[in-house]
Design a protein around this motif. Structure first.
Motif, PDB file in Angstrom:
ATOM      1  N   ASN A   1       0.230  -7.865  -0.368  1.00 41.29           N
ATOM      2  CA  ASN A   1      -0.274  -6.490  -0.332  1.00 41.29           C
ATOM      3  C   ASN A   1      -0.456  -5.865  -1.714  1.00 41.29           C
ATOM      4  O   ASN A   1      -0.153  -4.701  -1.925  1.00 41.29           O
ATOM      5  CB  ASN A   1       0.641  -5.593   0.509  1.00 41.29           C
ATOM      6  CG  ASN A   1       0.747  -6.059   1.952  1.00 41.29           C
ATOM      7  OD1 ASN A   1      -0.066  -6.860   2.407  1.00 41.29           O
ATOM      8  ND2 ASN A   1       1.734  -5.577   2.682  1.00 41.29           N
ATOM      9  N   VAL A   2      -0.917  -6.634  -2.666  1.00 41.84           N
ATOM     10  CA  VAL A   2      -1.169  -6.094  -4.007  1.00 41.84           C
ATOM     11  C   VAL A   2      -2.551  -5.443  -4.002  1.00 41.84           C
ATOM     12  O   VAL A   2      -3.540  -6.047  -3.590  1.00 41.84           O
ATOM     13  CB  VAL A   2      -1.119  -7.200  -5.072  1.00 41.84           C
ATOM     14  CG1 VAL A   2      -1.505  -6.643  -6.448  1.00 41.84           C
ATOM     15  CG2 VAL A   2       0.264  -7.826  -5.116  1.00 41.84           C
ATOM     16  N   ARG A   3      -2.611  -4.214  -4.442  1.00 34.28           N
ATOM     17  CA  ARG A   3      -3.892  -3.505  -4.478  1.00 34.28           C
ATOM     18  C   ARG A   3      -4.664  -3.990  -5.710  1.00 34.28           C
ATOM     19  O   ARG A   3      -4.465  -3.501  -6.812  1.00 34.28           O
ATOM     20  CB  ARG A   3      -3.660  -1.998  -4.536  1.00 34.28           C
ATOM     21  CG  ARG A   3      -2.825  -1.509  -3.349  1.00 34.28           C
ATOM     22  CD  ARG A   3      -2.675  -0.025  -3.349  1.00 34.28           C
ATOM     23  NE  ARG A   3      -2.097   0.449  -4.604  1.00 34.28           N
ATOM     24  CZ  ARG A   3      -2.097   1.716  -4.983  1.00 34.28           C
ATOM     25  NH1 ARG A   3      -2.660   2.629  -4.239  1.00 34.28           N
ATOM     26  NH2 ARG A   3      -1.528   2.066  -6.105  1.00 34.28           N
TER      27      ARG A   3
ATOM     28  N   GLY B   1      -1.405   3.076   7.823  1.00 38.78           N
ATOM     29  CA  GLY B   1      -1.477   1.785   7.148  1.00 38.78           C
ATOM     30  C   GLY B   1      -1.111   1.886   5.677  1.00 38.78           C
ATOM     31  O   GLY B   1      -0.739   2.944   5.186  1.00 38.78           O
ATOM     32  N   PRO B   2      -1.232   0.766   4.988  1.00 35.90           N
ATOM     33  CA  PRO B   2      -0.803   0.694   3.590  1.00 35.90           C
ATOM     34  C   PRO B   2      -1.593   1.603   2.635  1.00 35.90           C
ATOM     35  O   PRO B   2      -1.148   1.858   1.530  1.00 35.90           O
ATOM     36  CB  PRO B   2      -1.006  -0.774   3.204  1.00 35.90           C
ATOM     37  CG  PRO B   2      -1.473  -1.471   4.410  1.00 35.90           C
ATOM     38  CD  PRO B   2      -1.724  -0.505   5.505  1.00 35.90           C
TER      39      PRO B   2
ATOM     40  N   GLN C   1      -1.928   4.577   3.146  1.00 36.16           N
ATOM     41  CA  GLN C   1      -1.173   5.810   3.235  1.00 36.16           C
ATOM     42  C   GLN C   1      -2.049   7.055   3.336  1.00 36.16           C
ATOM     43  O   GLN C   1      -1.889   8.005   2.595  1.00 36.16           O
ATOM     44  CB  GLN C   1      -0.185   5.880   2.068  1.00 36.16           C
ATOM     45  CG  GLN C   1       0.657   4.636   2.079  1.00 36.16           C
ATOM     46  CD  GLN C   1       1.750   4.596   1.041  1.00 36.16           C
ATOM     47  OE1 GLN C   1       2.222   3.543   0.737  1.00 36.16           O
ATOM     48  NE2 GLN C   1       2.138   5.713   0.501  1.00 36.16           N
TER      49      GLN C   1
ATOM     50  N   ARG D   1       3.666  11.874   3.028  1.00 39.29           N
ATOM     51  CA  ARG D   1       5.052  11.483   2.806  1.00 39.29           C
ATOM     52  C   ARG D   1       5.189  10.592   1.573  1.00 39.29           C
ATOM     53  O   ARG D   1       4.312   9.783   1.300  1.00 39.29           O
ATOM     54  CB  ARG D   1       5.585  10.740   4.026  1.00 39.29           C
ATOM     55  CG  ARG D   1       5.479  11.569   5.308  1.00 39.29           C
ATOM     56  CD  ARG D   1       6.241  10.917   6.439  1.00 39.29           C
ATOM     57  NE  ARG D   1       6.066  11.615   7.698  1.00 39.29           N
ATOM     58  CZ  ARG D   1       6.773  12.672   8.064  1.00 39.29           C
ATOM     59  NH1 ARG D   1       7.698  13.146   7.257  1.00 39.29           N
ATOM     60  NH2 ARG D   1       6.569  13.253   9.222  1.00 39.29           N
ATOM     61  N   ALA D   2       6.303  10.774   0.888  1.00 44.26           N
ATOM     62  CA  ALA D   2       6.603   9.919  -0.262  1.00 44.26           C
ATOM     63  C   ALA D   2       6.870   8.511   0.258  1.00 44.26           C
ATOM     64  O   ALA D   2       7.313   8.356   1.382  1.00 44.26           O
ATOM     65  CB  ALA D   2       7.834  10.460  -0.985  1.00 44.26           C
ATOM     66  N   PRO D   3       6.622   7.493  -0.530  1.00 43.02           N
ATOM     67  CA  PRO D   3       5.937   7.532  -1.827  1.00 43.02           C
ATOM     68  C   PRO D   3       4.420   7.568  -1.615  1.00 43.02           C
ATOM     69  O   PRO D   3       3.912   6.739  -0.866  1.00 43.02           O
ATOM     70  CB  PRO D   3       6.370   6.216  -2.485  1.00 43.02           C
ATOM     71  CG  PRO D   3       6.642   5.290  -1.334  1.00 43.02           C
ATOM     72  CD  PRO D   3       7.113   6.146  -0.196  1.00 43.02           C
TER      73      PRO D   3
ATOM     74  N   PRO E   1       2.257   3.365  -2.795  1.00 42.41           N
ATOM     75  CA  PRO E   1       3.254   2.371  -2.379  1.00 42.41           C
ATOM     76  C   PRO E   1       4.009   1.816  -3.587  1.00 42.41           C
ATOM     77  O   PRO E   1       3.405   1.512  -4.609  1.00 42.41           O
ATOM     78  CB  PRO E   1       2.414   1.286  -1.697  1.00 42.41           C
ATOM     79  CG  PRO E   1       0.992   1.566  -2.049  1.00 42.41           C
ATOM     80  CD  PRO E   1       0.903   3.020  -2.351  1.00 42.41           C
ATOM     81  N   THR E   2       5.320   1.728  -3.442  1.00 45.83           N
ATOM     82  CA  THR E   2       6.158   1.407  -4.588  1.00 45.83           C
ATOM     83  C   THR E   2       7.087   0.249  -4.262  1.00 45.83           C
ATOM     84  O   THR E   2       7.740   0.238  -3.213  1.00 45.83           O
ATOM     85  CB  THR E   2       6.995   2.651  -4.970  1.00 45.83           C
ATOM     86  OG1 THR E   2       6.110   3.751  -5.124  1.00 45.83           O
ATOM     87  CG2 THR E   2       7.766   2.431  -6.256  1.00 45.83           C
ATOM     88  N   PHE E   3       7.145  -0.699  -5.176  1.00 47.22           N
ATOM     89  CA  PHE E   3       8.021  -1.859  -4.992  1.00 47.22           C
ATOM     90  C   PHE E   3       9.469  -1.428  -4.798  1.00 47.22           C
ATOM     91  O   PHE E   3       9.960  -0.538  -5.507  1.00 47.22           O
ATOM     92  CB  PHE E   3       7.983  -2.759  -6.220  1.00 47.22           C
ATOM     93  CG  PHE E   3       6.814  -3.692  -6.256  1.00 47.22           C
ATOM     94  CD1 PHE E   3       6.573  -4.576  -5.208  1.00 47.22           C
ATOM     95  CD2 PHE E   3       5.963  -3.703  -7.338  1.00 47.22           C
ATOM     96  CE1 PHE E   3       5.493  -5.443  -5.240  1.00 47.22           C
ATOM     97  CE2 PHE E   3       4.882  -4.567  -7.387  1.00 47.22           C
ATOM     98  CZ  PHE E   3       4.643  -5.441  -6.335  1.00 47.22           C
ATOM     99  N   ILE E   4      10.122  -2.097  -3.912  1.00 49.60           N
ATOM    100  CA  ILE E   4      11.557  -1.878  -3.743  1.00 49.60           C
ATOM    101  C   ILE E   4      12.274  -2.233  -5.037  1.00 49.60           C
ATOM    102  O   ILE E   4      13.202  -1.550  -5.459  1.00 49.60           O
ATOM    103  CB  ILE E   4      12.059  -2.685  -2.521  1.00 49.60           C
ATOM    104  CG1 ILE E   4      11.581  -1.975  -1.253  1.00 49.60           C
ATOM    105  CG2 ILE E   4      13.571  -2.843  -2.539  1.00 49.60           C
ATOM    106  CD1 ILE E   4      11.891  -2.660   0.053  1.00 49.60           C
ATOM    107  N   ALA E   5      11.802  -3.264  -5.727  1.00 51.01           N
ATOM    108  CA  ALA E   5      12.394  -3.644  -7.016  1.00 51.01           C
ATOM    109  C   ALA E   5      12.310  -2.487  -8.012  1.00 51.01           C
ATOM    110  O   ALA E   5      13.230  -2.249  -8.789  1.00 51.01           O
ATOM    111  CB  ALA E   5      11.682  -4.871  -7.582  1.00 51.01           C
TER     112      ALA E   5
ATOM    113  N   TYR F   1      11.962   0.840  -7.308  1.00 51.82           N
ATOM    114  CA  TYR F   1      12.876   1.911  -6.905  1.00 51.82           C
ATOM    115  C   TYR F   1      14.315   1.550  -7.261  1.00 51.82           C
ATOM    116  O   TYR F   1      15.101   2.393  -7.668  1.00 51.82           O
ATOM    117  CB  TYR F   1      12.785   2.151  -5.394  1.00 51.82           C
ATOM    118  CG  TYR F   1      11.879   3.294  -5.005  1.00 51.82           C
ATOM    119  CD1 TYR F   1      12.094   4.585  -5.499  1.00 51.82           C
ATOM    120  CD2 TYR F   1      10.834   3.110  -4.125  1.00 51.82           C
ATOM    121  CE1 TYR F   1      11.284   5.642  -5.129  1.00 51.82           C
ATOM    122  CE2 TYR F   1      10.014   4.171  -3.740  1.00 51.82           C
ATOM    123  CZ  TYR F   1      10.240   5.427  -4.247  1.00 51.82           C
ATOM    124  OH  TYR F   1       9.448   6.480  -3.870  1.00 51.82           O
TER     125      TYR F   1
END
Lengths: 973, 407
Positions: free
Chosen positions: A79-81, A543-544, A546, A575-577, A580-584, A586
């Motif tokens: 899912n890399v934009r 969806g992704p 957002q 809604r945040a984020p 889309p933000t990597f869990i790594a 965050y």
């Protein structure tokens, strides 16, 4: 590979530097500055992915990541934009969610089955008969989801975090954001400006239209960017996506690092005094049949592909737009070599006359009041049908790119996330904020303005307002800036069109979820009449991407379809984020934060096995033998020492200190005597024991108390809360971390003690429950208590943390000849259990009261004036036969100990085993259990049910407590 | 299903001036109670009064996790029945509730936690509910993405594995029950706010709403996180409930990765993969009572830190959306279900904290029985609210709770 413009002043690429990457197993090359998607486009790729539900081909659409169209798997990351991810040397890029390839997807036939998949179809099928559901579900799971990640995937790269504090944070590095930052910085304020693209400039950055006096917009953008970068008060965070906005001016985001940075991505959390939202606009997608066919793209996307990346997106372009920017882009792209068949503008009038003239000069057909109704071409657009807005007249045009946009929509996410209410404004067609919270301001196109000078001026005004909010300038300056703003053109009328005149079976309102106009209609017809519910039922915006694509159109369409007079158009929730933000990312550096005792290292050196217990890291065992036989036997036979530093330690002093103690502890604390230790407990209003510990009197109105490890953090608040109306004069200090504790226990404890002091510590001079303040080796001041938690002769030394190492070594040396050894928390647990000394949380649970655990003797019921916390409930509980009681038990026929947590049962559950062990000291299995009071009598047989026991039961018998040294001679002599 | 869609829970109707029963709150408990009132007890003249829209509150914001591995013998049978009702309701309602019976894996990170798990497991097994204590390696076999190494903050010692649990599509339950109740004649009035309850001689006589007064002898308040405030505001009954915001979030959709619900007390984190492929995760509550449902920057970061440790492959996955809901917490983490006590004809069903979803089916059934027969069913008796007056907490949680400074 197509030729690219390499001389444009607006380029963000360096065409001389090749970047090699791998796409679907083959080697491709892009250039430095390319995004993955732009490099692929230059290599002729047009279909980037297939859609979620219908597997329709999808292409480059927005360049800002507003939908999942260009999401791919890059270096194992799903899912890399790719449209806004910079290309790097050696990247491996793969398509996702395709069977075959994006070009030839075997699941492409699903597009024809849309009739079988109306909105919410999955709720209505696959459950009859019930046995097919598990099979169907497996298929659904496989079909759903976009990217794939391996369970053993290890995320490469370095992730960092920063938490800057600033006066003003500006979200958005376009013209308004930059002028705002400069204006605030001018007033001497610290400013942080966040820009999601890797460069400042916003929508000036790629436009060649005139700004003023022969200067092009992009030149003005570059000039402003230079000023901002050169300003010492401004910290520029480029390539930093804003992801969250919270009340009290807290803004979060993440920054993507460059090759020079020590991080790949870092989490940024900014606490500001003032926030300026200058996020500008994105384009509102135009809805018509096949509006997401590869080759259909937004205005900014088409123009930026040419201007920033040097790629003319097509040779034959058709435009269907609703805003002057569309006309301007058509002119610029024409001048760069694109043939333009026609420019349809949904607006009947109101176009900038100069743009109209410029189109005419180039013989470009302008159709006012026209719109695209259908894109043709199986995988890529090759023809477009146009019609007048009313659908009456139609014309077809051949093309290889269709630039489509209904108009603009402001990026209001940062406002709504900060709980700001938005209203739909009919004139601009925007969602606008009528009321802003203190300290938050917006600037630029988000206000509906379009004129370059107005935009800059609105930025300056916001910067000055922010400065005023920070106390850095006065109202007069704000008024002057407001006056300047008024003199410039205000908001412009926005295009009203929601959809082209189509039925909407293949008109997509949300690309990510394949939500069509038709499915939205079905959703509303099914009774889902609020945009928020439409979203849930039709999945639009979930969806992704957002909500980047449907965010604005969905509420407009829902309102239009229902055509209810007077019903306001309500925005859907953002809604945040928002990016889309990597869990790594965050997680950032993710430090472990556990407290360590002052002698942590010594314990580790002695082979202590650590456990995280609450906020602490503690030694639980000193060998791999988790039954702790050696540790236990050494305490029983020689002497052991335990690091008890995690105990809560407090000093309580002041004229009303005793009153506070009387309120909190169940015992009568007025009976405290100097030189004596008093053990007592605290209850809550339900009479449940929440803590136990000792209290000693250090002097007049001066007390030292200990609490259990787990409770230490709440103790001060507990005292404060329960004395909050009394106005008592006392102070309480938590000295848990500044003091350490060593527990010295065992028959040889006194012998060891005597070796480190000349004072008389005999049983007569320092009896059980005694307390002494002592000085060891002339330098180590210590509070020493004679206690017996583990059931042996025992001393507890409380010394300043800085002396802990010395004392530990002192005792270790002194004890060597008496067989001194460390013991850990588990050994202590068994030792005290044999003695039936309870540990709260182990022999008690939340609902257990003081009487249940047999500590009723601590409670002094005569001190009614003290209003002791829990006393009322205890009086009530005294006569309540339904409560659990703590009992001691031994196993029948010398059987093994049951496992902790086993149940006591008959036909129902009657209680459970709190702690039980095969005791080395007693040579039999013993334990404590909480059981219903009918089972508490000595001699009662306990039927014990363990997990996985089947029909087997083991049996115990209630026996008197304690098991070990019942009369306490070992502890007290 | 291919013909033109009809409103699932009926056309909008006028509010009548009287109903046999009124239910305040269009959430899962209210809908389920209405459904069973109509279906099992023939009481069909029922109005559901919903201030917002059905499923607005906890019903649409919950974890969607279902399980029956509660701690005490009072709770286990109730949740077990709820669990068994999902396939039955799917059939009865003819609506796919998408019960994914994937099982729950509750990670244990210390010796003390293993002991606590053993008690819960023994209780489950004693009541015939499948649940097992497994070690870290077995857990890893079930969820290959788990990190069972020693070098994380809370190394995994083992897990409680509860195969009968899983995930249900929460929105489907809301819509299916609404449709089902409506078929029997229940009226659902959205955008209608209940403003008061009228009583006379200790009996309920009417419910006041923003659209007029409704005469009724029976009223149930089951308004999730808003219940305690409504009950106090309307009848002056003060309940020991603290309302806190609880947050949850989802990642971008992925192909199947997690085949079980995974949760961890030490990390304050659960994670499960929805049928759409998103990893849904959450658990943490605000530490201060509030009704805001606002998200916090701190929490999404905390969640990322937790997942990074025990499901490290998720580091390469992106969070997409966070939201908040309300949890109405009682001191013993067990709900309050009571009625006909202070006021005849008044019933309450609240204090569910974050357990409201998994219990809704069975509770609807028994609350309906309660209202129809006016006698509390045996299974609900332990949940009476007078237990707090007697300081008899239910023991659904072992550890002390700290929602407010007085706890």
């Amino acid at each position: 590979m197509m030729t690219r413009f390499n001389q444009l002043p607006t380029l963000k690429i360096d065409p001389t530097k090749k970047v090699i990457f791998n796409y679907k197993g083959k080697t491709y090359s892009g250039v430095e500055g390319d995004t993955i998607a732009s490099a692929l486009y230059a290599n002729g790729v047009r279909i980037y992915a297939r859609s979620l539900k219908y597997h329709r081909p999808r292409g480059l659409y927005s360049l800002d990541g507003e939908c999942s169209n260009t999401m791919m798997e890059v270096d194992g990351i799903p899912n890399v934009r790719t449209e806004n991810t910079l290309l790097k040397q050696g990247m491996t890029v793969k398509e996702q969610n395709v069977k075959g390839s994006a070009e030839k997807d075997m699941l492409g036939f699903l597009d024809k089955l849309d009739w079988a998949m109306p909105a919410g179809f999955y709720y209505k099928m696959m459950h009859k008969p019930a046995r097919i559901w598990p099979i169907a579900m497996k298929q659904i799971r496989k079909t759903a989801g976009l990217g794939e990640i391996s369970p053993d995937f290890e995320m490469p790269g370095k992730f960092d975090e920063i938490f800057p504090r600033t006066d003003v944070v500006v979200i958005g590095g376009g013209p308004a954001g930059m002028t705002a930052a400069l204006a605030a910085a001018e007033k001497g304020l610290r400013v942080i400006i966040m820009e999601s693209r890797p460069w400042l400039g916003g929508f000036f950055d790629y436009r060649t239209a005139e700004y003023k006096d022969g200067v092009a917009l992009y030149q003005r953008g570059q000039d402003l960017a230079q000023q901002v970068e050169a300003n010492e008060n401004i910290r520029v965070l480029k390539h930093t996506a804003m992801v969250g906005a919270y009340s009290n001016c807290l803004v979060t985001g993440f920054q993507t690092g460059t090759d020079k940075d020590a991080f790949n991505e870092r989490y940024v959390e900014i606490r500001a005094n003032s926030v300026i939202v200058a996020t500008g606009c994105i384009e509102r997608p135009l809805i018509f049949d096949n509006n997401e066919r590869p080759g259909v793209m937004q205005v900014g996307c088409a123009l930026r592909m040419a201007r920033n990346y040097g790629i003319l997106p097509g040779e034959n372009g058709i435009f269907s737009v609703g805003h002057d920017l569309g006309l301007e882009a058509a002119i610029d792209l024409f001048d760069m070599g694109m043939k333009i068949g026609c420019v349809a503008d949904v607006r009947e009038d109101g176009q900038d006359p100069e743009l109209v003239l410029a189109l005419a000069k180039r013989n470009i057909l302008l159709l006012k009041g026209w719109v695209a109704t259908e894109a043709h071409g199986k995988k890529q657009v090759n023809k477009v049908s146009m019609s007048s807005i009313d659908g009456m007249i139609t014309r077809d045009f051949d093309c290889d790119v269709l630039v489509a946009s209904a108009g603009l929509t402001p990026v209001t996410g940062p406002l709504t996330m900060a709980q700001i209410k938005l209203r739909h404004d009919d004139f601009t067609g925007f969602f606008v904020a009528d009321e802003m919270p203190e300290n938050t301001f917006s600037a630029g196109r988000i206000l509906g303005i379009n004129n370059a000078l107005s935009i800059e001026c609105s930025g300056t005004l916001a910067g000055i307002k922010a400065a005023k909010a920070c106390g850095a300038c006065d109202a007069a300056e704000v008024e002057a800036a407001e006056a300047a703003m008024k003199a410039l053109p205000g908001p412009v009328r926005g295009s009203k069109l929601v959809t082209a005149p189509v039925k909407g079976r293949k008109s997509f309102i949300c690309f990510d979820e394949d939500t069509t106009i038709k499915s939205v209609k079905q959703t509303i017809d099914s009774g889902f009449d609020v945009p928020e519910l439409v979203k849930r039922y039709s999945s639009a915006g979930l969806g992704p991407g957002q909500s980047g694509i449907p965010g604005h159109n969905l509420p407009l369409y829902v309102a239009k379809y229902q055509a209810l007079a007077g019903v306001p158009v309500k925005p859907t929730t953002v809604r945040a984020p928002i990016v889309p933000t990597f869990i790594a990312t965050y997680a950032g550096t993710n430090h472990t934060m556990h407290k360590r005792t002052p002698i942590h290292n010594l314990q580790v050196a002695d082979k202590g096995i650590l456990r995280k217990i609450g906020v602490w890291e503690r030694v639980r065992y000193f060998s791999e033998d988790y039954s702790c036989k050696k540790e236990i036997e050494n305490v029983r036979n020689n002497v052991g020492m335990l690091d008890g530093s995690t105990l809560g330690k407090f000093r309580l002093h002041g004229p009303d200190a005793l009153k506070a103690l009387q309120r909190i502890y169940v015992s009568d604390m007025s009976k405290l005597k100097p030189g004596r230790v008093k053990y007592s407990a605290m209850c809550n209003d339900d009479g449940c024991v929440i803590d136990d510990g000792v209290v000693v009197m250090l002097g007049e109105n001066d007390y030292y108390i200990t609490t259990s490890t787990g409770r230490a953090g709440q103790t001060v608040e507990w005292f404060r809360y329960h004395t909050r109306y009394d106005g008592w004069d006392f102070s309480m200090v938590n000295i848990t971390d500044s003091m350490g504790v060593i527990n010295l226990s065992g028959p040889n404890a006194r012998k060891v003690f005597e070796k480190i002091t000349d004072e008389d510590v005999s049983n007569e001079a320092f009896p059980y429950s005694g307390f002494k303040e002592m000085l060891f080796k002339d330098v180590i001041p210590a509070k020493v208590m004679r206690l017996g938690f583990v059931g042996e002769l025992s001393y507890e030394f409380h010394v300043a943390s800085s002396y802990m190492t010395s004392l530990w070594q002192l005792l270790k040396e002194a004890g060597a000849e008496f067989g001194i050894q460390n013991f850990g928390v588990e050994a202590q647990n068994v030792l005290r259990m044999e003695k039936c000394h309870i540990i709260l949380g182990q022999e008690s649970e939340q609902r257990t009261n003081l009487l249940d655990v047999g500590l009723g003797f601590l409670w002094d019921r005569k001190k009614a004036d003290a209003k002791t916390v829990g006393a009322v409930a205890l009086r009530q509980a005294e006569n309540d036969p339904s409560r659990f009681k703590l009992v001691g038990f031994k196993m029948e026929n010398n059987g093994r100990a049951p496992r902790d947590g086993a149940l006591v049962v008959d036909s129902k559950v009657r209680g459970y085993i709190a702690t039980a062990r095969d005791s080395f000291s007693l040579n039999e299995a013993v334990g404590m259990a909480l059981v219903e009071s009918e089972l508490a009598k000595v001699g009662t047989r306990l039927e014990i049910y363990e997990d996985e026991c089947g029909d087997e039961r083991i049996y115990g018998k209630v026996v008197p407590m304690p098991f070990y040294d019942p009369d306490g001679t070992r502890m007290k002599s | 299903m291919f013909s033109k869609q009809k409103p699932m829970w009926g056309e909008k109707t006028q509010l009548k001036s009287s109903y046999d029963a009124v239910i305040i709150g269009g959430g899962l408990h209210g809908l389920a109670t209405a459904y069973y009132l109509a279906k099992e007890h023939g009481i069909t003249d029922v109005a559901i009064i919903e201030k917002n829209y059905i499923g607005f509150g906890g019903a649409g914001r919950n974890t969607a996790i279902v399980r029956a591995n509660q701690r005490t013998q009072y709770n286990v049978p109730l949740y077990n029945e709820a669990l068994k009702l999902w396939p039955i309701l799917t059939k009865e309602l003819d609506y796919n509730l998408m019960f994914n019976n994937c099982g729950n894996l509750n990670l244990m990170h210390s010796e003390a936690a293993m002991k606590a798990a053993r008690m819960t497991i023994a209780t489950a097994q004693f009541h015939g509910v499948e649940s097992h204590l497994i070690d870290a390696k077995e857990a890893k076999e079930l969820v290959p993405a788990l990190n069972i190494s020693e070098d994380i903050t809370f190394p995994i010692h083992g897990a409680m594995f509860h195969p009968p649990g899983g995930i249900v599509r929460h929105d489907a339950v809301v819509w299916g029950l609404a449709r089902g109740a409506n078929k029997y004649g229940v009226e659902i009035h959205q955008q209608t706010e209940a403003t008061g309850i009228k009583t006379q001689n200790g009996k309920v006589t009417a419910v006041e709403t923003s659209r007029g007064t409704i005469n009724t002898k029976q009223v149930l308040i089951s308004a999730g996180g808003y219940s305690a405030a409504l009950i106090y505001g309307m009848l002056g009954i003060k309940l020991p409930i603290s309302v806190l915001t609880i947050q949850a979030m989802v990642t971008q959709p992925l192909k199947p990765l997690l085949n079980h619900v995974v949760s961890s007390g030490a990390y304050h984190c659960y994670a499960n993969q929805t049928l759409k492929g998103e990893v849904a995760t959450g658990a943490h509550m605000d530490q201060w009572p509030n009704y805001t449902t606002q998200n916090t920057a701190h929490y999404i970061k905390h969640q990322a830190e937790a997942l990074s440790e025990f499901l490290p492959c998720l580091r390469g996955v992106k969070f997409m959306r966070i939201w908040g809901g309300l949890a109405d917490m009682t001191p013993d983490m067990a709900p309050i279900m009571d009625g006909n006590d202070h006021v005849e004809g008044f019933y309450m069903d609240c204090g569910w904290g974050y357990f409201g979803f998994k219990s809704c089916s069975a509770v609807g059934k028994y609350m309906a029985q309660f209202m129809a027969e006016k006698e509390c069913p045996e299974i609900l008796k332990p949940f009476n609210y007078r237990r707090y007056e007697k300081h008899q907490l239910m023991g659904e949680t072992a550890a002390l709770v700290n929602y407010t400074p007085d706890n």
